[in-house]
Scaffold this active site. Structure first.
Site, PDB file in Angstrom:
ATOM      1  N   ASP A   1       0.862  -1.180   0.000  1.00  0.00           N
ATOM      2  CA  ASP A   1       0.000   0.000   0.000  1.00  0.00           C
ATOM      3  C   ASP A   1       0.898   1.229   0.000  1.00  0.00           C
ATOM      4  O   ASP A   1       2.121   1.119   0.118  1.00  0.00           O
ATOM      5  CB  ASP A   1      -0.943  -0.017   1.204  1.00  0.00           C
ATOM      6  CG  ASP A   1      -0.214   0.107   2.533  1.00  0.00           C
ATOM      7  OD1 ASP A   1       1.023   0.198   2.546  1.00  0.00           O
ATOM      8  OD2 ASP A   1      -0.894   0.125   3.573  1.00  0.00           O
ATOM      9  N   SER A   2       0.327   2.405  -0.131  1.00  0.00           N
ATOM     10  CA  SER A   2       1.135   3.614  -0.301  1.00  0.00           C
ATOM     11  C   SER A   2       1.512   4.257   1.026  1.00  0.00           C
ATOM     12  O   SER A   2       2.322   5.165   1.063  1.00  0.00           O
ATOM     13  CB  SER A   2       0.357   4.631  -1.123  1.00  0.00           C
ATOM     14  OG  SER A   2      -0.757   5.094  -0.377  1.00  0.00           O
TER      15      SER A   2
ATOM     16  N   ASP B   1      -2.925   8.259  -1.794  1.00  0.00           N
ATOM     17  CA  ASP B   1      -4.277   8.825  -1.787  1.00  0.00           C
ATOM     18  C   ASP B   1      -4.610   9.385  -0.409  1.00  0.00           C
ATOM     19  O   ASP B   1      -3.918   9.115   0.572  1.00  0.00           O
ATOM     20  CB  ASP B   1      -5.309   7.744  -2.163  1.00  0.00           C
ATOM     21  CG  ASP B   1      -5.341   6.598  -1.164  1.00  0.00           C
ATOM     22  OD1 ASP B   1      -4.290   6.297  -0.553  1.00  0.00           O
ATOM     23  OD2 ASP B   1      -6.409   5.989  -0.988  1.00  0.00           O
TER      24      ASP B   1
ATOM     25  N   GLN C   1     -11.602   7.109  -4.782  1.00  0.00           N
ATOM     26  CA  GLN C   1     -12.138   7.568  -3.497  1.00  0.00           C
ATOM     27  C   GLN C   1     -13.533   8.149  -3.749  1.00  0.00           C
ATOM     28  O   GLN C   1     -14.193   7.771  -4.689  1.00  0.00           O
ATOM     29  CB  GLN C   1     -11.187   8.580  -2.855  1.00  0.00           C
ATOM     30  CG  GLN C   1      -9.876   7.950  -2.356  1.00  0.00           C
ATOM     31  CD  GLN C   1     -10.053   7.117  -1.081  1.00  0.00           C
ATOM     32  OE1 GLN C   1     -11.095   7.148  -0.420  1.00  0.00           O
ATOM     33  NE2 GLN C   1      -9.031   6.336  -0.727  1.00  0.00           N
TER      34      GLN C   1
ATOM     35  N   ASP D   1      -7.884  -7.631   0.569  1.00  0.00           N
ATOM     36  CA  ASP D   1      -6.959  -7.892   1.666  1.00  0.00           C
ATOM     37  C   ASP D   1      -7.637  -7.463   2.954  1.00  0.00           C
ATOM     38  O   ASP D   1      -8.531  -6.617   2.934  1.00  0.00           O
ATOM     39  CB  ASP D   1      -5.671  -7.071   1.505  1.00  0.00           C
ATOM     40  CG  ASP D   1      -5.892  -5.609   1.893  1.00  0.00           C
ATOM     41  OD1 ASP D   1      -6.412  -4.850   1.066  1.00  0.00           O
ATOM     42  OD2 ASP D   1      -5.571  -5.242   3.038  1.00  0.00           O
TER      43      ASP D   1
ATOM     44  N   CYS E   1     -13.054 -28.524   7.864  1.00  0.00           N
ATOM     45  CA  CYS E   1     -11.815 -27.880   7.408  1.00  0.00           C
ATOM     46  C   CYS E   1     -10.704 -28.919   7.347  1.00  0.00           C
ATOM     47  O   CYS E   1     -10.523 -29.698   8.272  1.00  0.00           O
ATOM     48  CB  CYS E   1     -11.420 -26.747   8.363  1.00  0.00           C
ATOM     49  SG  CYS E   1      -9.865 -25.922   7.930  1.00  0.00           S
TER      50      CYS E   1
ATOM     51  N   CYS F   1      -7.458 -28.226   7.096  1.00  0.00           N
ATOM     52  CA  CYS F   1      -6.150 -27.604   7.364  1.00  0.00           C
ATOM     53  C   CYS F   1      -5.381 -28.435   8.397  1.00  0.00           C
ATOM     54  O   CYS F   1      -5.935 -29.261   9.106  1.00  0.00           O
ATOM     55  CB  CYS F   1      -6.304 -26.148   7.819  1.00  0.00           C
ATOM     56  SG  CYS F   1      -6.578 -25.898   9.583  1.00  0.00           S
TER      57      CYS F   1
ATOM     58  N   CYS G   1      -6.869 -28.334  12.010  1.00  0.00           N
ATOM     59  CA  CYS G   1      -8.100 -29.092  12.240  1.00  0.00           C
ATOM     60  C   CYS G   1      -7.880 -30.605  12.106  1.00  0.00           C
ATOM     61  O   CYS G   1      -8.584 -31.391  12.726  1.00  0.00           O
ATOM     62  CB  CYS G   1      -9.182 -28.615  11.274  1.00  0.00           C
ATOM     63  SG  CYS G   1      -9.687 -26.917  11.616  1.00  0.00           S
TER      64      CYS G   1
ATOM     65  N   HIS H   1      -5.133 -21.695  10.921  1.00  0.00           N
ATOM     66  CA  HIS H   1      -6.493 -22.098  10.578  1.00  0.00           C
ATOM     67  C   HIS H   1      -7.255 -20.961   9.892  1.00  0.00           C
ATOM     68  O   HIS H   1      -7.885 -21.180   8.851  1.00  0.00           O
ATOM     69  CB  HIS H   1      -7.299 -22.578  11.788  1.00  0.00           C
ATOM     70  CG  HIS H   1      -8.761 -22.632  11.462  1.00  0.00           C
ATOM     71  ND1 HIS H   1      -9.305 -23.672  10.734  1.00  0.00           N
ATOM     72  CD2 HIS H   1      -9.755 -21.721  11.651  1.00  0.00           C
ATOM     73  CE1 HIS H   1     -10.590 -23.401  10.505  1.00  0.00           C
ATOM     74  NE2 HIS H   1     -10.890 -22.228  11.057  1.00  0.00           N
TER      75      HIS H   1
HETATM   76 ZN   LIG Z   1      -8.784 -25.577   9.952  1.00  0.00          ZN
END
Ligand SMILES: [Zn+2]
Length: 406
Positions: free
Chosen positions: A91-92, A145, A226, A303, A341, A343, A346, A372
């Site tokens: 970012d700026s 900005d 903007q 993001d 999940c 992952c 989990c 997670h």
């Molecule tokens: Zn998970």
């Protein structure tokens, strides 16, 4: 050329595509984890790769203060410094200095602000913000900005939007004149993906140790729309930012305290005025439900600090809604955090163990919780992309969560 964006499938307003950058390809729509100070807090870079992170975000303001732009530049730029061979967006610094409130002063030239670390005085202008981002060397950098505060009346919102437009033109001018100063070519980053493609790109083959394996040789500067919560000003800001001309466009100035319905309304209305063939990035959003929803509106990039910050506070996103792992009800719960999940957290650990780690203030609690939450966000976007390719746009909202939403 610096980036290439191809839309490969659409479903109503939603698009699935591929964004090629100097440091690899990104499947869109994409969620970008935030690595504020050249680290996604508590997660090593090799684990981020395993999770499938293709691009992450760095904050210019934080890196400017510590370790300093010249330090990062002299070490070959952010990719080399943090040993991250894949794409980065910075970012700026505009939003961060905006967040300082009492510590900043805005003029036509730029923003004077005080460091949150030691109170020292600093100045960011469109030119110095570009210089800093070129020094950091992210693949995608952002125009400087002014993020309009909320609430703001029309006159104030318009004046702020006009300033952002003037700053966008100054950002682009400086960038065009200095983009060759990016510190990429002096160093190499280990990446088989890049090396495999080197032979096919004479431009980079001639530089020998270049990281620019995909044949795109400079950074890309995105413009930021903007206009506060005023839809007419958003339209005007979009049109005039497009006139200046950028390879991608962001919608900024959201998540500043407005109601969530308003955020969605502004995003939907602004998207209408952005080019269909360029990446569209909504900055600083949102929950898993929101990012899936915004992708369905045609947003390509997002993001947010939410998955990582919430994780450090024991707040976990699951297919069954939000889980506050600190609660005593999980003390004897032998089940996985999220049965749906896959992952590594989990698959291996129980809610009882995660609760114990958090209650004991163990470092591993932050690591596992962040892993997670990031997995959940990345999986959400994987499902969204899959659904768009199958032409099932409407299903990624109804089918994503098996239980009622929290
Ligand atoms: Zn998970």
């Amino acid at each position: 050329m610096s980036i290439d964006f191809r839309i490969e499938a659409t479903s109503k307003q939603a698009r699935a595509g591929r964004l090629s950058t100097p440091h690899g390809e990104i499947e869109t729509p994409v969620f970008m984890p935030v690595g504020t100070a050249a680290t996604v807090k508590s997660v090593p870079q090799d684990v981020l790769e395993e999770l499938g992170v293709q691009i992450l975000l760095g904050n210019t303001y934080h890196l400017y203060l510590r370790p300093g732009i010249e330090t990062v530049r002299n070490l070959g730029g952010l990719h080399t410094f943090m040993a991250w061979p894949r794409a980065i967006l910075t970012d700026s610094g505009g939003f961060q200095v905006f967040s300082l409130n009492e510590l900043r002063k805005v003029s036509e030239d730029g923003v004077t602000f005080r460091s949150h670390l030691d109170g020292s005085s600093h100045f960011f202008s469109p030119e110095s913000a570009m210089q800093a981002q070129i020094g950091l060397g992210a693949d995608i950098i952002m125009a400087f900005d002014e993020c309009t505060e909320y609430p703001a009346d029309r006159a104030r919102t318009q004046a702020s939007m006009e300033m952002t437009l003037r700053w966008a033109a100054r950002s682009k001018k400086y960038f065009e004149e200095h983009k060759q100063e990016v510190p990429w070519k002096q160093y190499s980053v280990p990446s088989t993906q890049c090396q495999e493609k080197d032979e096919a790109t004479p431009e980079t083959a001639s530089t020998g140790n270049s990281v620019l394996g995909t044949g795109y040789s400079t950074q890309s500067l995105f413009g930021i729309v903007q206009g506060g919560m005023d839809l007419a000003l958003r339209k005007e800001s979009a049109e005039r930012t497009i006139e200046i001309g950028f390879p991608g466009y962001a919608i900024g100035g959201l998540s500043v305290g407005e109601p969530r319905e308003r955020t969605r309304e502004v995003i939907e209305a602004t998207l209408e005025h952005l080019p269909k063939d360029k990446p569209r990035y909504v900055m600083g959003v949102g929950t898993p439900e929101e990012i899936a929803d915004y992708a369905s509106l045609g947003v390509d990039m997002m993001d947010c600090v939410l998955p990582t910050r919430a994780a450090r506070h024991g707040l976990l996103f699951t297919s069954e809604g939000k889980v506050s792992i600190k609660q005593a009800r999980y003390t004897n719960d032998a089940g996985p955090l999220d049965p749906n999940c896959g992952c590594r957290v989990c698959r291996r650990y129980s809610r009882a163990y995660l609760r114990h780690l958090y209650a004991s203030n163990e470092v591993l609690a932050q690591v596992l919780n962040t892993l997670h939450n990031l997995s959940f966000y990345l999986d959400t976007m994987r499902r969204v992309r899959h659904s768009i390719r199958l032409g099932e746009e409407s299903r990624f909202l109804s089918g994503l969560w098996s239980q009622p939403k929290p």
